[in-house]
Design a protein around this motif. Structure first.
Motif: not given
Length: 500
Positions: A170-178, A180-185, A190-202
């Motif tokens: 999740p760090l590579v996907h949400v907070f890093g440079p990559s 790729h959709p396969l990282l959702y495996a 998904a949890g990390a991206e929910l946190i990030r998107s909520g704080l970023a206004g959606g």
């Protein structure tokens, strides 16, 4: 449902009894105040990292340590004989520990979004949902690993390969440079991206399919926690009762009892892959930081306009100088708690190894290992992190004293491995924040933080502003203050171990 509610109520009482709930409240207050102290524009980004890396995983280790302690204590057998199914017990533990994570996360999210009150109502559901989802997944993974591990050392050995993908991907996907959709495996993405998107206004919300996939794993998580594995017969390390002083064993000579105990303990260490890995960990940590710091600092500069390089002394203090003693102190403190759970200290009462000698051995071993580890790690950290120059001897000596201090604190206040982990969690936050406080506050205000013994080690590090206090002035002052803080802890630890 009634069994599940009763199990959840029992878990809540258990976690309050061992101080887990109190530590959750304290950590929530500490991280919230930290976010309030940051500029409003940076608080949401820092909060996203803290909520995923620290808050969401708050209960994972506690859940596994509770399981392992119950096995040693024998209460695991009574639970297995009760009508409560293993999956229901695991679900109750996951739910209550996730509730504690949400208790920490709520004020942190409010502090991070204090400059955008209109967005707060819309941001809280995804942020808290991401924390809950990630917490449930990490706690279930740790419980499953603990259930399949016969003892604490084997659990700590299998833990990194189990947890590392759930955190790093999740760090590579949400907070890093990559991205790729396969990282959702990896469901925690998904949890990390929910946190990030909520704080970023959606912005950047995860696909609904990824959230449903992660929820499916969270529901299946309790089913993966099988009944606890017992220690395999013949694998338990025997406890050797030494003869009393004055009785000479054949061929043993007059070797002091504590030396024979240390030889047996260290010989066992040589056969333990976990402890061998621990001995190599300072060098691995330093090399990893040396390789990762340049690209990470470049990414932070490009993404957020913040230059990490001028703050390298604070980073090396938090990530190397005080992290290495924390690792060795934690291991020796947990070893003492594990031997207390297993009845080893009862055997010491009828052996020539006294409780004070045993405690002194554990503290000295932690300090010596920290000294050796820092001597290797600091030069290896590289010029970009403040290494590569002359070894800061005063800072290394002061930092090494924090490991025996941690052992004494855990032995003074922890009656078992769960309480030892609670104490270590609280001290870990102090060891991370103290060098940051000493760096952020100018002299002489940073001396107010010197009431915490680890601050003296940071002040002796090149780059810190200690005013007229040179590193060689910090050394005697830090030793005296650490000794003053440690003496009552040692006395209390000795009384607790003697009366255990």
């Amino acid at each position: 449902m009634n069994r599940l509610l009763a199990a959840a109520a029992l878990e809540a009482r258990l976690q309050a009894r061992y101080g887990i709930a109190a530590v959750a409240a304290a950590l929530g207050a500490v991280w919230t105040l930290t976010l309030v102290a940051l500029p409003a524009g940076a608080a949401d980004e820092v909060a996203a990292h803290l909520l995923f890396l620290d808050t969401a995983g708050f209960g994972a280790l506690f859940g596994a340590f509770l399981l392992l302690f119950e096995r040693v204590e024998g209460s695991r057998r009574s639970l297995e004989a009760s009508p409560l199914r293993p999956a229901e017990g695991a679900a109750a533990r996951i739910a209550t520990l996730t509730a504690l994570a949400l208790l920490i996360a709520l004020p942190m999210a409010v502090a991070a979004l204090r400059d955008r009150p209109a967005d707060l109502v819309a941001a809280l559901p995804p942020v808290l949902g991401g924390v809950a989802l990630t917490s449930a997944l990490l706690t279930a993974a740790c419980l499953a690993a603990g259930a399949r591990s016969p003892d604490l050392p084997r659990f700590l050995l299998v833990l990194p390969p189990v947890v590392a993908p759930l955190v790093l991907v999740p760090l590579v996907h949400v907070f890093g440079p990559s991205g790729h959709p396969l990282l959702y495996a990896v469901p925690t993405t998904a949890g990390a991206e929910l946190i990030r998107s909520g704080l970023a206004g959606g912005a950047g919300s995860p696909p609904p399919a990824a959230v449903v996939y992660a929820l499916g794993w969270a529901v299946l998580g309790p089913l993966l926690v099988r009944p606890g594995a017992e220690a395999p017969p013949g694998r338990t390390r025997p406890v050797r009762v030494r003869p009393r002083p004055g009785t000479r064993a054949v061929g043993r000579g007059r070797t002091p009892a504590i030396v024979r105990f240390a030889r047996t303990d260290l010989f066992g260490t040589g056969r333990d892959p976990l402890l061998l890995l621990l001995l190599c960990s300072p060098a691995l940590l330093a090399v990893g930081l040396r390789l990762l710091f340049p690209p990470v600092s470049g990414f932070v500069m490009d993404a957020f306009g913040f230059d990490l390089r001028p703050h390298a002394p604070a980073l090396v203090a938090a990530l190397v100088l005080l992290h290495v003693p924390m690792m060795f102190g934690l291991v020796q403190g947990l070893r003492a708690a594990e031997e207390l759970d297993g009845g080893v200290l009862l055997v010491l009462r009828v052996s020539p190894v006294s409780v004070p000698a045993y405690l002194a051995y554990r503290m000295a071993l932690a300090g010596a290992a920290s000294l050796a580890g820092l001597t290797v790690a600091l030069p290896l950290s590289g010029p970009s992190l403040g290494g590569g120059g002359p070894l800061p001897v005063a800072a290394v000596l002061l930092a090494s004293l924090q490991a025996p201090l941690l052992v004494a604190l855990m032995a003074a206040f922890a009656a078992n491995t769960v309480e030892a982990l609670v104490a270590a969690k609280a001290v870990g936050a102090v060891l991370v924040l103290s060098p940051v406080l000493a760096w952020a506050a100018p002299f002489p205000w940073n001396l107010a933080a010197a009431v915490l013994p680890p601050v003296w080690a940071a002040l002796a590090l090149p780059g810190y502003d200690a005013g007229p206090l040179t590193p060689w002035w910090c050394l005697p002052l830090g030793i005296a203050w650490t000794a003053a803080a440690g003496w009552p802890l040692v006395r209390r630890a000795r009384r607790r171990l003697e009366n255990a």
